[in-house]
Scaffold this active site. Structure first.
Site, PDB file in Angstrom:
ATOM      1  N   GLY A 244      24.964 -12.839   4.108  1.00  0.00           N
ATOM      2  CA  GLY A 244      25.622 -11.928   5.037  1.00  0.00           C
ATOM      3  C   GLY A 244      24.861 -11.822   6.342  1.00  0.00           C
ATOM      4  N   VAL A 245      25.602 -11.521   7.362  1.00  0.00           N
ATOM      5  CA  VAL A 245      24.988 -11.299   8.666  1.00  0.00           C
ATOM      6  C   VAL A 245      25.566 -10.018   9.217  1.00  0.00           C
ATOM      7  CG1 VAL A 245      24.610 -12.241  10.980  1.00  0.00           C
ATOM      8  CG2 VAL A 245      24.904 -13.795   9.053  1.00  0.00           C
ATOM      9  N   GLY A 246      24.700  -9.117   9.615  1.00  0.00           N
ATOM     10  CA  GLY A 246      25.160  -7.867  10.216  1.00  0.00           C
ATOM     11  C   GLY A 246      24.690  -7.793  11.651  1.00  0.00           C
ATOM     12  N   VAL A 250      19.964 -10.613   8.993  1.00  0.00           N
ATOM     13  CA  VAL A 250      20.554 -11.705   8.211  1.00  0.00           C
ATOM     14  C   VAL A 250      20.071 -11.493   6.786  1.00  0.00           C
ATOM     15  CG1 VAL A 250      20.716 -14.212   7.955  1.00  0.00           C
ATOM     16  CG2 VAL A 250      20.267 -13.211  10.189  1.00  0.00           C
ATOM     17  N   LYS A 266      16.667  -9.073   3.321  1.00  0.00           N
ATOM     18  CA  LYS A 266      17.245  -8.871   4.642  1.00  0.00           C
ATOM     19  C   LYS A 266      16.144  -9.050   5.683  1.00  0.00           C
ATOM     20  CE  LYS A 266      19.692  -5.220   7.180  1.00  0.00           C
ATOM     21  NZ  LYS A 266      20.449  -3.985   6.994  1.00  0.00           N
ATOM     22  N   LYS A 267      16.410  -9.906   6.626  1.00  0.00           N
ATOM     23  CA  LYS A 267      15.418 -10.151   7.677  1.00  0.00           C
ATOM     24  C   LYS A 267      16.023  -9.738   9.014  1.00  0.00           C
ATOM     25  CE  LYS A 267      12.700 -13.676   9.916  1.00  0.00           C
ATOM     26  NZ  LYS A 267      12.667 -15.049  10.383  1.00  0.00           N
ATOM     27  N   ASP A 359      26.415   5.577   8.288  1.00  0.00           N
ATOM     28  CA  ASP A 359      27.070   4.314   8.627  1.00  0.00           C
ATOM     29  C   ASP A 359      27.875   3.789   7.431  1.00  0.00           C
ATOM     30  OD1 ASP A 359      27.786   2.247  10.329  1.00  0.00           O
ATOM     31  OD2 ASP A 359      26.041   1.014   9.851  1.00  0.00           O
TER      32      ASP A 359
HETATM   33  N1  LIG Z   1      21.847  -6.370  -1.413  1.00  0.00           N
HETATM   34  C1  LIG Z   1      22.845  -7.165  -1.013  1.00  0.00           C
HETATM   35  N2  LIG Z   1      23.524  -7.896  -1.912  1.00  0.00           N
HETATM   36  C2  LIG Z   1      24.547  -8.696  -1.519  1.00  0.00           C
HETATM   37  N3  LIG Z   1      24.957  -8.811  -0.241  1.00  0.00           N
HETATM   38  C3  LIG Z   1      24.314  -8.103   0.703  1.00  0.00           C
HETATM   39  C4  LIG Z   1      23.230  -7.250   0.366  1.00  0.00           C
HETATM   40  N4  LIG Z   1      22.776  -6.667   1.496  1.00  0.00           N
HETATM   41  C5  LIG Z   1      23.555  -7.134   2.477  1.00  0.00           C
HETATM   42  N5  LIG Z   1      24.476  -7.998   2.022  1.00  0.00           N
HETATM   43  C6  LIG Z   1      25.497  -8.714   2.820  1.00  0.00           C
HETATM   44  O1  LIG Z   1      24.989  -8.871   4.131  1.00  0.00           O
HETATM   45  C7  LIG Z   1      25.807  -8.168   5.077  1.00  0.00           C
HETATM   46  C8  LIG Z   1      24.928  -7.554   6.143  1.00  0.00           C
HETATM   47  O2  LIG Z   1      23.987  -6.671   5.545  1.00  0.00           O
HETATM   48  P1  LIG Z   1      23.626  -5.256   6.174  1.00  0.00           P
HETATM   49  O3  LIG Z   1      24.835  -4.433   6.289  1.00  0.00           O
HETATM   50  O4  LIG Z   1      22.517  -4.669   5.398  1.00  0.00           O
HETATM   51  O5  LIG Z   1      23.131  -5.750   7.610  1.00  0.00           O
HETATM   52  P2  LIG Z   1      23.116  -4.970   8.997  1.00  0.00           P
HETATM   53  O6  LIG Z   1      22.666  -5.955   9.998  1.00  0.00           O
HETATM   54  O7  LIG Z   1      22.295  -3.744   8.867  1.00  0.00           O
HETATM   55  O8  LIG Z   1      24.621  -4.576   9.187  1.00  0.00           O
HETATM   56  P3  LIG Z   1      25.281  -3.566  10.249  1.00  0.00           P
HETATM   57  O9  LIG Z   1      26.059  -4.474  11.145  1.00  0.00           O
HETATM   58  O10 LIG Z   1      26.170  -2.746   9.368  1.00  0.00           O
HETATM   59  O11 LIG Z   1      24.197  -2.799  10.902  1.00  0.00           O
HETATM   60  C9  LIG Z   1      26.572  -7.149   4.254  1.00  0.00           C
HETATM   61  O12 LIG Z   1      27.793  -6.789   4.816  1.00  0.00           O
HETATM   62  C10 LIG Z   1      26.757  -7.884   2.938  1.00  0.00           C
HETATM   63  O13 LIG Z   1      27.850  -8.743   3.000  1.00  0.00           O
HETATM   64 MG   LIG Z   2      25.734  -3.330   7.494  1.00  0.00          MG
END
Ligand SMILES: Nc1ncnc2c1ncn2[C@@H]1O[C@H](COP(=O)(O)OP(=O)(O)OP(=O)(O)O)[C@@H](O)[C@H]1O
Ligand SMILES: [Mg+2]
Length: 607
Positions: A244-246, A250, A266-267, A359
């Site tokens: 996943g990428v948010g 990543v 998550k990095k 969020d």
């Molecule tokens: N523990 C996990 N197990 C499986 N998939 C995950 C996990 N953590 C994150 N993901 C996947 O990665 C994506 C991005 O993770 P996350 O929401 O933590 O990132 P972010 O950059 O903080 O996102 P945002 O845009 O909401 O700020 C999630 O939508 C999900 O699809």
């Molecule tokens: Mg997120």
């Protein structure tokens, strides 16, 4: 085996192209003293780098949203004031002001003794343990160094502002400075004083407060991420996939080389150390460390800084995000109830810690499948040949894909309700009062986000990011979804009520009749629970059979004894009969058979 794929064959993004793992790593056994560098004081003032399209700060979004000003839709009495002069992204993001930094490596805290009654005393023990281990390391090297790291000159650790103890201490006026807005790390002596003092004990707290004030002058700021950089990722984990990428990070699916388990790591997309994102990254770690212990919140394992990036090792949720789930089809009411039941449990837990998520959205709700459920059902149906009426349930259980647990993840926006430092989440799920900087009832802001999430997941999306539709949804004009019952539609509308005070609490949603009815558990879940209970029953039955055998054996021995001791076999038989009768009396207590009798008294009665 899937995980044996050579690294060069993996079609995934390399986690760190720039890290030179070895060159940065000092000898594992030596603790090189070095000077601490502290983070900038001015993080709050920095503009965030590269806001994403969803980010509230994004400039062109702000301009677009101004169109909402013309639409005053507050027609109901209890609807908000209809002031739509503010659309989602017109509020500047206030960078989080957080109190301190837990650069404490989790591995150190994990060494704390199990006898410790709370995490503070555990950490105190960890301090001692660390000292002892330092001495040990000088004498003999560790057999399996997992990472090399430099320890700062001063042996320091941060105070996590989200722990109940920190919040308690924070409430005490005298501790406000130390645990409140200013960043703080403590050296060993101060940490010991703080940890060993009872936060409820005024004198002790005062003393700790004094020592903190003293320390505060020496080390008033949190540990900078620069100073905690370690090379861990490649050494400890094998990267399998990008999952996943948010906006912020990543997420990689990884296998830990040592324990062989799968984790989500998550990095941060960019190096955060020394940037305006540093606090956001630390905030997520602190929140995870405090909250990642509930079944409906993504579990946390560890976190570290590497190459100035923040890395967080979390539970891998194999079912993906709720957002991914609804790409094929929207959820029906039965599934929606399960989502609500699980997420509200997680949210209730977060709220019970006086924290708020800020969020909530389908992208931040993850799911795990229950891998054992199918196996269990399979075994059970093979064992249970007699027709107990459950065959259809087991059958369904076997073919089901629905044994799922939903978990709240992405805790990067978590803040305390007592001293909120709000970084707005995704504007599509943002309540109006938060946009208007009214933080008086942040619990209800989460309820709004969950309400609108349910609305979207049930087919009410795509959600507007701005404009008149955005305002409609916040002014009490929530369209009725035909796929849902009247009750469920009402609950969603109530959760999205314009007046936060009129939205239900997480506790009252948890107790809502819609969830308390038995059918809030799916037939499949009930089937699974029943299977487990049947297993227990089977074990008890085996024990019962064993006990029966023992009793028979004893009877035979007594019989033999009686015959040997008394040549008059007839009398012996009579004795035996009366003894056996006593044995069968549940509450009898006779001589050397007491223990057996007592142990089995309940089951014997039922034989
Ligand atoms: N523990 C996990 N197990 C499986 N998939 C995950 C996990 N953590 C994150 N993901 C996947 O990665 C994506 C991005 O993770 P996350 O929401 O933590 O990132 P972010 O950059 O903080 O996102 P945002 O845009 O909401 O700020 C999630 O939508 C999900 O699809
Ligand atoms: Mg997120």
């Amino acid at each position: 085996m899937a995980f044996r794929q050579p690294e060069h064959e993996m079609s995934v993004t390399s986690l760190d192209s720039s890290v030179e793992l070895r060159s940065r790593s000092p000898s594992p056994q030596l603790f090189n003293p070095r000077k601490l560098r502290f983070a900038d004081d001015d993080f709050d003032k920095d503009p965030p780098e590269g806001a994403s399209p969803h980010h509230p700060l994004h400039q062109h979004q702000r301009q677009k949203l101004s169109s909402g000003e013309e639409h005053h839709l507050g027609s109901k009495d209890d609807v908000g004031d209809g002031d739509v002069s503010m659309s989602p992204p017109c509020q500047k993001v206030r960078a989080l002001r957080l109190f301190s930094t837990p650069a404490t490596p989790k591995t150190i805290l994990q060494k704390s003794t199990t006898q410790c009654s709370n995490h503070l005393s555990a950490a105190a023990a960890a301090v001692n343990a660390t000292r002892r281990s330092e001495e040990l390391f000088r004498e003999r090297p560790r057999s399996l160094p997992l990472h090399n790291r430099k320890l700062p000159t001063q042996d320091t650790a941060n105070v996590n502002p989200f722990t109940p103890d920190s919040l308690l201490a924070h409430n005490k006026k005298r501790c406000r400075t130390q645990f409140g807005r200013e960043n703080l790390n403590l050296n060993v002596n101060a940490m010991q004083k703080y940890l060993l003092s009872d936060a409820c004990d005024d004198d002790a707290t005062e003393e700790a407060g004094d020592s903190l004030r003293e320390i505060h002058q020496q080390a008033p700021k949190r540990l900078a991420l620069h100073d905690t950089n370690i090379s861990r990722f490649k050494r400890e984990f094998m990267q399998v996939n990008v999952i996943g990428v948010g906006e912020f990070g990543v997420v990689f699916q990884c296998v830990n080389r040592l324990d062989g388990c799968i984790y989500a790591i998550k990095k941060s997309k960019k190096p955060v150390a020394g940037s305006s994102f540093e606090k956001r990254a630390l905030n997520e770690v602190w929140a995870h460390a405090v909250l990642g212990k509930h079944d409906n919140v993504v579990r946390y394992y560890s976190a570290w800084a590497e190459d100035d990036h923040m890395l967080i090792q979390n539970e891998f949720c194999d079912g993906g995000s709720l957002h991914a789930r609804i790409q094929d089809h929207f959820l029906g009411e039965a599934d929606l109830k399960i989502v609500l039941m699980h997420v509200i449990e997680g949210l209730r837990y977060i709220h019970s810690n006086d924290l708020v998520h800020m969020d909530l959205k389908p992208e931040n709700i993850f799911s795990t499948m229950n891998p054992n459920a199918h196996k269990l059902a399979e075994e059970q149906s093979q064992q249970t040949k007699d027709d107990d009426g459950m065959d259809s349930v087991y059958e369904e259980l076997r073919h089901s894909e629905n044994l799922v647990t939903y978990k709240i993840g992405d805790l990067g926006h978590v803040t305390s309700v007592k001293e909120p430092h709000v970084e707005e989440g995704d504007c599509r799920y943002l309540s109006k009062e938060v946009l208007q900087e009214d933080y008086s009832n942040l619990f209800k802001a989460d309820i709004f986000s969950l309400g609108i999430t349910l609305f979207e997941v049930a087919g009410g999306g795509p959600l507007p990011k701005n404009g008149p539709e955005w305002h409609n949804l916040r002014n009490g004009m929530v369209p009725v979804l035909p796929s849902l019952s009247r009750d469920f539609n009402e609950l969603i509308a109530q959760m999205m009520h314009p007046n936060p005070d009129k939205r239900p609490t997480s506790q009252s949603i948890f107790n809502h009749p819609i969830l308390s009815a038995v059918d809030s558990k799916s037939k499949l879940q009930l089937g699974l629970e029943l299977t487990v209970e049947k297993r227990k029953n089977e074990i008890l039955m085996n024990k019962l059979r064993e006990a029966k055998k023992q009793i028979k054996l004893l009877e035979q021995r007594v019989n033999l004894l009686a015959v040997t001791n008394n040549p008059d076999s007839l009398d012996g038989q009579r004795c035996l009969r009366s003894f056996t009768r006593r044995m069968r009396t549940p509450f009898s207590s006779h001589g050397k058979f007491d223990g057996i009798s007592d142990r089995n008294k309940n089951i014997i009665t039922n034989i």
